[in-house]
Each structure stands twice: as C-alpha cells, then as structure tokens.
Design an enzyme around this catalytic site. Structure first.
Site, PDB file in Angstrom:
ATOM      1  CG  ASP A 455      -0.130   0.183   2.805  1.00 52.48           C
ATOM      2  OD1 ASP A 455       1.042  -0.899   2.846  1.00 52.48           O
ATOM      3  OD2 ASP A 455      -0.366  -0.171   3.965  1.00 52.48           O
ATOM      4  NE  ARG A 459       0.079   3.725   6.458  1.00 53.86           N
ATOM      5  CZ  ARG A 459      -0.668   4.481   5.786  1.00 53.86           C
ATOM      6  NH1 ARG A 459      -0.725   6.377   5.717  1.00 53.86           N
ATOM      7  NH2 ARG A 459      -1.971   3.878   5.833  1.00 53.86           N
ATOM      8  CG  ASP A 460       2.576   1.465  11.946  1.00 57.07           C
ATOM      9  OD1 ASP A 460       2.320   2.025  11.351  1.00 57.07           O
ATOM     10  OD2 ASP A 460       2.708   1.717  13.158  1.00 57.07           O
ATOM     11  CD  GLU A 461      -1.540   0.319   6.883  1.00 53.59           C
ATOM     12  OE1 GLU A 461      -1.746  -0.792   6.205  1.00 53.59           O
ATOM     13  OE2 GLU A 461      -1.790   2.020   6.828  1.00 53.59           O
ATOM     14  CG  ASP A 468      -3.677  -0.906  -1.409  1.00 53.97           C
ATOM     15  OD1 ASP A 468      -5.058  -1.439  -0.783  1.00 53.97           O
ATOM     16  OD2 ASP A 468      -3.447   0.432  -1.084  1.00 53.97           O
ATOM     17  CD1 TRP A 526      -8.307  -4.288   0.600  1.00 51.28           C
ATOM     18  CD2 TRP A 526     -10.367  -3.356  -0.456  1.00 51.28           C
ATOM     19  NE1 TRP A 526      -8.083  -2.539   1.503  1.00 51.28           N
ATOM     20  CE2 TRP A 526      -9.339  -2.513   0.019  1.00 51.28           C
ATOM     21  CE3 TRP A 526     -11.085  -2.563  -0.605  1.00 51.28           C
ATOM     22  CZ2 TRP A 526      -9.756  -0.538  -0.071  1.00 51.28           C
ATOM     23  CZ3 TRP A 526     -12.219  -1.355  -0.462  1.00 51.28           C
ATOM     24  CH2 TRP A 526     -10.348  -0.556  -0.386  1.00 51.28           C
ATOM     25  CD  GLU A 744      -3.295   6.678   3.151  1.00 52.36           C
ATOM     26  OE1 GLU A 744      -2.749   7.021   3.654  1.00 52.36           O
ATOM     27  OE2 GLU A 744      -4.365   5.195   3.118  1.00 52.36           O
ATOM     28  CG  HIS A 770      -1.292   5.014  -0.187  1.00 52.26           C
ATOM     29  ND1 HIS A 770      -0.410   4.838   0.717  1.00 52.26           N
ATOM     30  CD2 HIS A 770      -2.351   3.989   0.249  1.00 52.26           C
ATOM     31  CE1 HIS A 770      -1.021   4.112   1.523  1.00 52.26           C
ATOM     32  NE2 HIS A 770      -2.611   3.882   1.293  1.00 52.26           N
TER      33      HIS A 770
HETATM   34  C1  BGC Z   1      -4.291   1.056   3.822  1.00 53.33           C
HETATM   35  C2  BGC Z   1      -5.342   1.102   2.926  1.00 53.33           C
HETATM   36  C3  BGC Z   1      -6.156   0.153   2.451  1.00 53.33           C
HETATM   37  C4  BGC Z   1      -6.311   0.351   3.787  1.00 53.33           C
HETATM   38  C5  BGC Z   1      -7.987  -0.604   3.609  1.00 53.33           C
HETATM   39  C6  BGC Z   1      -5.140   0.983   5.048  1.00 53.33           C
HETATM   40  O1  BGC Z   1      -4.515   1.171   6.076  1.00 53.33           O
HETATM   41  O2  BGC Z   1      -2.602   1.805   3.906  1.00 53.33           O
HETATM   42  O3  BGC Z   1      -4.296   1.320   1.367  1.00 53.33           O
HETATM   43  O4  BGC Z   1      -6.518  -0.823   1.519  1.00 53.33           O
HETATM   44  O5  BGC Z   1      -5.796   0.435   4.911  1.00 53.33           O
HETATM   45  O6  BGC Z   1      -8.443  -0.733   4.688  1.00 53.33           O
END
Ligand code: BGC
Length: 913
Positions: A455, A459-461, A468, A526, A744, A770
């Site tokens: 995504d 950050r912490d993802e 996405d 998703w 984003e 994003h």
């Molecule tokens: C992500 C997104 C993702 C979304 C769905 C976010 O935190 O960065 O791109 O699809 O959460 O909830």
C-alpha cells in the site's frame, strides 16, 4: 533488404538468467518485420531433443522428456515468415533443484533466544570455512534460502545483487530459494589463504518472517528466530563434484556489524565490528545447530521479480534543520535507502540518518505519519574514507536529515530499491502536468512493487493490501511487465484463501488477522483481487495459465460473496450485498465525506457492484477456459445483481436514490444500467461532478473508473475537466503542489504546503506514496492514447483515441507480448488544401494519427469522426477533420474499412441490453 527478426525469446518470461523449478517452463517470443502485414508461417522451438512447431508465440510449455535438476538447457528458435524469410534465436535456461532433497539442514543459533516484543532480532551471521577438495573448479552454484532475509558473501565479496531475499511469500506454504552462479568468486584468488580455504558468510536479519511487521508490530510471525538453509555445489574440471551444505559444522554469532535491522525501523551498522573477509575479527563464533522450523513450506526456485537497486538520486538541495541537522532533498519521493560516501571520519563516530516524505513548518523532517516506523539508519564509522548503505531495510522518503558529521565530509545519494520489472509502457502528451502525473504514477508503482504489491513504503504498514492492487493492476500492467511479479503474489493469494472462500485483506497476511472474527468473510473490492488481478494479467500477456491456476480460487470466492450478499432480504434484495458496513471498506478514502465510517457505509453500493463485476469477470474466465455452463451461470448472476442494483438503488430511470459519484461510476463502468439508461445516468453523474466543481468525490473503488464512466457515455468534456482540474481534491492538485508520487489522501497538503489532516480517526493514515488513485493512468493509455486489447495479449487491439481537454498531442508506446505498439496523434490547424475546405468555411482542425502495429497483431482503428478500419502490422498514418465525417488514410498500405458496429469491441465497451 527485407528483414525478419526475433526481438525477444524468453523462458518463464526472462530473456536471460532463468533458473526454474517449473517442469514445463513456458517459452515466449516476439518478432518484427519490415513487410507490412507479415505473418509467421512456422516457428520451431527446440529444447532437449523436444521440438514444437506452430505459430503460437506466448507461453508455449516445454513438453519433452523430464528435465534434470541443476542443468543448463539451450533453447533454439527458428522462425519462417509467410514470405519465406528466416530468423533464428537462442537462449538458455537452467533447472533448479526440481525437488532434489537438500543435502544439509536448516541451521540457527541454539544460544539465541529472541523474546523481545515489537522489535526485530539482532542479525545473525553464519560462517563456513572450506577448502574444496580440488582447486580446478569448473562450475560453482550456491542455493540458499532463509527464515528472515539474508545476504551471502564469499571471501568478503557480496554474492548476488538482490535485496531482501528470499523474498516475501506466505512462508507457511511458499518459500523461494535463490541460485547464484559463484564460479568466478571461487576462481578469483583474492582473499583465499595459502591452504586454498574459502569463507562463506551469510548475514540473516529478521525481515518479514521473524522481524516486527504489521502496524501492531508483531514479531516471530513465521519462525522463532532466523534460520539458514544453503547448499554449495562445486563441479570440478575432472568431472567430480562436491557439495557443502548447512549443518552443525557451520559457525554462528550475533556480533557482526549489523546491530539492528527492521523493515520499519531501519538499520544500525557498526563498521568497527566488521568481521573481515574470512570472519577472523569475530570473537564470538560458536557452532550452529540444526533448527526445526514451525512450518514446512515448499521451497522453490525464485519465480518472482526480485528487488534490486535502480535509480540513484543526488540531492537537489541541502539546508539546515531547526536542530542543526543537515536536511537533504532528493527531489523525488521513492522507496529505498541512502548511500553515504564518507570522506573523513574517525573510529566510533556515529552518523544518524532519518527519513521523511515531507518537511514540517520549521523546515525539519515531518515523521508524524510514519507512526511507529523509526525509519532511521545509524552508522558507526571507522577511521578514514568509507561507504555505507543499508541492506536489510528500506524507507519511503524524499528528505533525509543527517547528524553526526560535517556536511563537507560526506556525500549523500538516494538509491531506489524495487522489484526488477521490465518497463514496457510510456505515455506523453502536450500537457506537461499530465506528463508529471504519469511520472508520479510510475514512481508510485516503483515505490510499492517491493517483491509484493504494498500500500505504501514508509509507515508501519507496507503490507500486501489486496484492494490497492485490485484497482492498480491495470495501470501497473500498462507501465511494467508484471507477469512474474503478479504470478508470484497470486500463488500466495491462493495459499491464503480461507476455507470459506474469503481472501485476507493483506496477502501475505503475515500477522494481520482481519477479519479474524469471521474467517470466511468476503470483502468487496479487496478480496476481488483474486478475480481481477489474474484477469488483468491475462489481458496483458495472453497466457491463460494464470486463469487456470486461479479458477478454483475465483469460484470459491464468488460463491462466498454470493453467500454473504444473499444472507439478508428476499427476492431482488438478496442480490444487494448488505453485510454490516463495518466489515467492508466501502468507498475507502472518498474525499467528499470526512469520516472513515462514512466511507464504509457506502459498502451496500460498492459491494453489490463488486459482486456484479467479479461474477461477470468470472464468466469471461470460464468462457476462456471452455467452461461454458459456468460462464452462463456467472453471467446470469451478474445480470441479476445488475438488475437489483438498478431497480432497488436507483429510481429505475437512471437516477440513484442516494447520489454520490461512486454510486454512478460503478454501474456505468460495469454496464449495469440497461443501455437505454446509460446516457441519463452519465448525465446525472456529470451533474454531480459539476456541482462538486469538477473535483473528485470517489474512493478506491470509484476513482479508477470515473473518467471512463463519463467519457464512454457522452460526457467527454466533463471527464477532461475533472482530469485537468487543479483544485483540491484532484489529480493535478497534487501535481500543482509539487507531488512526485501519488498521495493516499487528496488533501495531504494544503495550498501552503502543510498537512491539514489531524487525528481524524484514521490513525494518521496519511501517506504521500500510495499508488491506488494513480489507477487513473489507465484512462491515459486507453482513452487519450486509445490503446486497448480486444484479444488477450493484444493479438488484436483497438486504437480509439478520445481527444479533449485542449490536448494537441499525445503518444503512448506499449510493448505487448508480440512487440511494441506505438500510437502518436496530433491536432493541427487544417490547411485548406489537405482538409478539402469545408463547405461552411468553418474553422477546421485536422487530427492525424501515426501508429505501429506489431507483427502478428492487428488493430481496429477508430478515429474521432467514428470511422473505423483494420490495420495490419506495420506503420500507418490516418487523419480526419475533427468536424468532418470521413477519415482519410494517407498511408499506402492496404487496410480494410470496417463498420464500427460490426467490429469486435474491447470487452469493457459492451453495453447491457
Ligand atoms: C492501507 C490501504 C488499505 C486500507 C484498507 C490502509 O491502512 O494503507 O491502502 O487498502 O488500509 O483499510
């Protein structure tokens, strides 16, 4: 002289260096000829005594005698065209282990007990000193994998050029190993001691498997501590061989220079602790022990697109931050690391590099939106000149701050890291802002195609969010050859499908549990990735293997969607997907409503349209695979869902009962409205868009399609106004604000360049890299340039530019599996002679298009005056007056005029009756 040439011959979609465990590796090739309309009469592929003769060019599977492991196979291709010209080409591929059991065992450090929470383990270093039984090495291969991410060296020389290997997969099921040709490293005498002893060393950091991952910062997700599995196979000149494999004779320690490495937090490297080429500076070596893993995944030769280093950036400016730190602006937001060239330093001097996407109002780094990710590289120097770049982490950044060294003593570079993807497409037009948008889309892709589709990179993802890539896959496939990358990821989608049919929201889920409460739950758009991504890939590359592999997954998924949708209501209501909106993402990040819960509340519309889309797409897949009954069934389901959507959610006359942009976009783009209502619905959408000042009001599911929904239904002008709008929220607002990637949140920066979004309940979900809303790039290829497949792999394709917005020029080139399509159009003031002067003496413009159609393909060309004609391979030039009725072909090549209605249209342009 007439020429036939073979432009590309690939095995498993690699022209060179393919090492594969596929027992039936697929071969593809493309050709070109300077004879218009030339065709292949016969092509013969030969491998290992097996030959295949035919005219197909894509994904021809090897069907000969069983392949032997560890073997290099030559591939030859002979092509004859219809005029009798010949061309030939050759390549090789190498088989991997093909199931050969590993000679050694997984090893780890029995003394290392990693229990700390929310952090990553200290990197382990493994060492093996070995003296080959002979000096005359003919060929040496290293096969290696790890739990964690590893990097090998031999006698101090780095092995391979990939980063983050063995790559990110669903470790419980799929694990890749890498194959390295290390013959030269064994032949170089360099640092070998007088006994001919070589040193193999591997650093293994926590990576995704053991290190902390997911915003909850779980660790030890796939293994308790790092582990290594490797095998070195040496073949000697005299025909004998030797294998050295990981076992208890290897040594291990945690006292190497890598002191900390974490995907989110960065890396800490102490050069004073470097071990030396043979590890002799290490003081804590002790025996490694055999490790029993938690999982036993299948271990396969890598089949994706490994991460490598790409662009290098020099800073565009250097300033002083509020705390005296030096701030460098790399001029581009990207994912990667810094490379420091330190001219002068002393032993023990510590340099700290922090990373951020934006600056704060005081001119320092704004790291708020990195959330818990520390994104910091810390380097402890030795005396003198030295170079450092992190190897076991990456950051998403444009700015870095550096402390601990005089700026005069250091040069800083930015190094982009991303999956090695062949760039196949480019778009350019007369509006520089759109060209910048295209560039931003490409950088959004580069920054997020990091072995898996993520995504965001900062950050912490950095997780494999399915929604996405579900929306971004089409434009990713226009700019890059995504075949290996997406096929790899889809293996994990398949592996991680829940028993009940649902797909985790992130793949690999790797510690992210949602929706933990309802493991069978299907989530619209998703989860749809399991249907949409394979279909997009098939359209791009024409190889139906991905459809065959994913077909059972898609069926199970659509069944789950149908189940959840049908749970509530009677009659038509059973086709409206009502499950609680809190379990969906709905119109995620829609800028016209401020709250996350409001985005989710739109899930009744997005989910219902998603069910139509997935069942319709699945029907097409079933058709391609020859399952006609299934195709009929899924088409019938799609029809019922479309009918329910239009009957229950609209007034039956093309007006939605609840009006918002996405509510119109999805049924328009998906042809859910009856044909007679399309134009009215589009006019209603145009009205909404106009009343919103031509600004975007769509979330993830609507954004990719809104311009198509408008332009394909009589609202070309509105589509262009929206695309070219520069007020917030809009694509070009970001460009106006100096964005170099896609954001984003559309309002990520206000007109003063500051972030206006506070703690708005989304947990500081504000990323400046994003890719999802960059899906609009698809409109630039498919409508502005007008290139769209009619048959998968672009064997037949449409060229139907839709000019507008004052653009006077556009061009796109796009390499298909058959060769490169190039389209370029211009609008010029017509001179009276060529335009034949129009009767009313109107001011007239001339539209001229030039196009290259690859050998083996043909195009259906439709000019803005709606006249259509076929174009066989070769170069073409057509023109028409923009207010005139007829198109005029200027080229001498023969083309057959076809009435537009009779010709096959691209699949997404077929309306419902
Ligand atoms: C992500 C997104 C993702 C979304 C769905 C976010 O935190 O960065 O791109 O699809 O959460 O909830």
């Amino acid at each position: 002289m007439v020429m036939l040439s073979i432009d590309r011959l690939a095995v498993e979609n690699l022209e060179h260096g393919c090492v594969s465990d596929n027992e039936h590796p697929r071969m593809s090739f493309s050709t070109s000829s300077d004879v218009p309309g030339e065709r292949i009469a016969q092509a013969t592929l030969s491998v290992n005594g097996w030959t295949h003769t035919g005219t197909e060019q894509i994904a021809i599977p090897y069907q000969g005698e069983p392949l032997q492991p560890f073997t290099v196979y030559p591939v030859t291709l002979e092509v004859t065209d219809a005029s009798g010209n010949h061309a030939s080409a050759a390549t090789t591929f190498e088989t991997g282990r093909l199931g050969t059991p590993w000679k050694g065992s997984w090893i780890s450090d029995p003394n290392y007990h990693f229990t700390a929470k929310k952090v990553s383990p200290t990197p382990m270093v493994f060492r093996k000193r070995l003296a080959p039984k002979q000096q005359h090495i003919k060929r040496a291969r290293l096969y290696a994998t790890a739990m964690g991410i590893y990097e090998f060296s031999i006698d101090g020389h780095r092995v391979g050029d990939q980063y983050f290997v063995p790559g990110f997969t669903s470790y419980a099921t799929n694990l890749q190993y890498q194959t390295y040709d290390v013959t030269d490293l064994f032949k170089a005498d360099g640092d070998v001691d007088e006994n001919g002893t070589h040193t193999l060393m591997a650093t293994v950091a926590g990576g995704w498997a053991v290190g902390s991952f997911v915003f909850t910062r779980k660790n030890r997700i796939s293994a308790d501590r790092q582990a290594l599995l490797a095998e070195l196979r040496l073949d000697f000149e005299d025909g004998t061989s030797e294998t050295i494999a990981t076992d208890e004779s290897w040594e291990v320690c945690e006292s190497g220079p890598y002191r900390m490495a974490d995907i989110y937090d960065g890396e800490t490297y102490d050069a004073t602790m470097e071990l030396g080429p043979d590890g002799q500076h290490g003081t804590q070596w002790h025996p490694a022990a055999v490790e029993t893993l938690r999982h036993s995944p299948s271990i396969t030769a890598d089949y994706g697109s490994p991460v490598r280093a790409h662009e290098i950036f020099d800073p565009v400016s250097r300033t002083k931050g509020p705390d005296g730190e030096t701030i460098y602006d790399m001029g581009q937001n990207f994912a990667g690391v810094v490379r420091l060239h330190i001219r002068k330093a002393h032993q023990g001097q510590r340099i700290i590099v922090r990373h951020a996407e934006i600056l704060n109002t005081k001119g320092g780094l704004n790291t708020t939106f990195l959330r818990t990710a520390k994104a910091t590289a810390t380097y402890t120097c030795v005396d003198g000149e030295q170079t450092y770049m992190p190897h076991f982490t990456y950051m998403g950044f444009r700015y870095v701050s550096i402390e601990g060294i005089d700026p005069a003593d250091i040069d800083v570079e930015g190094m982009a890291l991303y999956s090695d993807l062949r760039r196949i497409g480019d778009f350019e037009c007369s509006d520089a802002r759109l060209n910048q948008l295209q560039d931003n889309i490409v950088w959004g892709a580069k920054s997020n195609l990091m072995d898996i589709p993520t995504d965001c990179p900062q950050r912490d993802e950095r997780m494999g969010w399915t929604g996405d890539i579900a929306v971004f896959a089409p434009i990713a496939c226009a700019n890059f050859d995504m075949e290996r990358f997406l096929e790899k990821w889809l293996r994990d989608v398949k592996a991680e499908q829940h028993r009940g049919g649902g797909i985790p929201n992130t793949v690999p889920a790797q510690g992210y549990g949602f929706p933990a409460t309802m493991p069978t739950m299907a989530i619209d758009w998703w989860g749809d990735a399991c249907v949409l991504v394979p279909w997009v890939l098939y359209q791009a590359n024409g190889d139906a293997t991905v459809l065959e592999t994913m077909y059972p997954v898609m069926k199970k998924y659509v069944k789950a969607c149908r189940f959840w949708a049908g749970l509530v209501g009677f009659g038509r209501q059973r086709y409206i997907w009502h499950t609680p909106s809190s379990l969906h993402f709905g119109d995620w990040v829609a800028p016209d409503v401020p709250k996350m819960s409001q985005w989710q509340q739109r899930s009744k519309w997005t989910a219902t349209a998603s069910l139509n889309n997935t069942s319709r797409t699945l029907a097409k897949v079933a058709h391609v695979l020859g399952h006609q009954e299934d195709a009929d069934r899924y088409n019938a389901l799609a029809d019922k869902v479309a009918d329910a959507y239009c009957t229950l959610l609209s007034d039956g006359k093309g007006r939605m009962k609840s009006e918002f942009q996405t509510a119109y976009v999805l049924p328009l783009y998906l042809h859910m409205f009856p044909r007679r209502l399309q134009a009215t619905a589009a006019a209603n959408l145009a009205r909404l868009v106009k009343s919103n000042g031509y600004r975007i009001g769509t979330g993830f599911p609507g954004t990719p399609y809104i311009l198509f929904a408008l332009a394909d239904n009589g609202q070309v002008d509105t589509a262009y106004r929206m695309l070219l709008n520069t007020s917030c929220p809009s694509w070009l607002y970001e460009v106006k604000m100096g964005a170099t990637t896609i954001w984003e949140r559309w309002d990520g920066l206000d007109e003063n360049g500051e972030c206006p979004i506070g703690d708005d309940g989304t947990d500081l979900m504000i990323s400046y890299n994003h890719y999802a809303s960059g899906a609009v790039g698809d409109f630039m290829y498919r409508r502005i340039a007008g290139i769209e497949p009619i048959e998968a792999g672009y064997r037949r394709f449409a060229v139907h530019p839709v000019p507008g917005g004052g653009l006077t020029y556009a061009q796109a080139q796009f390499t298909t599996p058959y060769g490169t399509i190039h389209v370029e159009w211009h609008i010029d003031e017509a001179d009276a002679e060529t335009s034949g002067e129009n009767a009313n003496n109107e001011h007239q413009q001339q539209f001229t298009i030039e196009l290259d159609v690859p050998m083996g393909t043909s195009a259906l060309v439709t000019l803005p005056d709606e006249s259509s004609r076929n174009a066989e391979s070769g170069h073409h030039r057509f023109s028409c007056g923009l207010t005139d009725e007829t198109a005029e072909e200027i080229t001498e090549q023969a083309t057959d005029a076809v009435p537009a209605a009779a010709a096959t249209q691209p699949e997404n342009q077929q309306p419902r009756d």
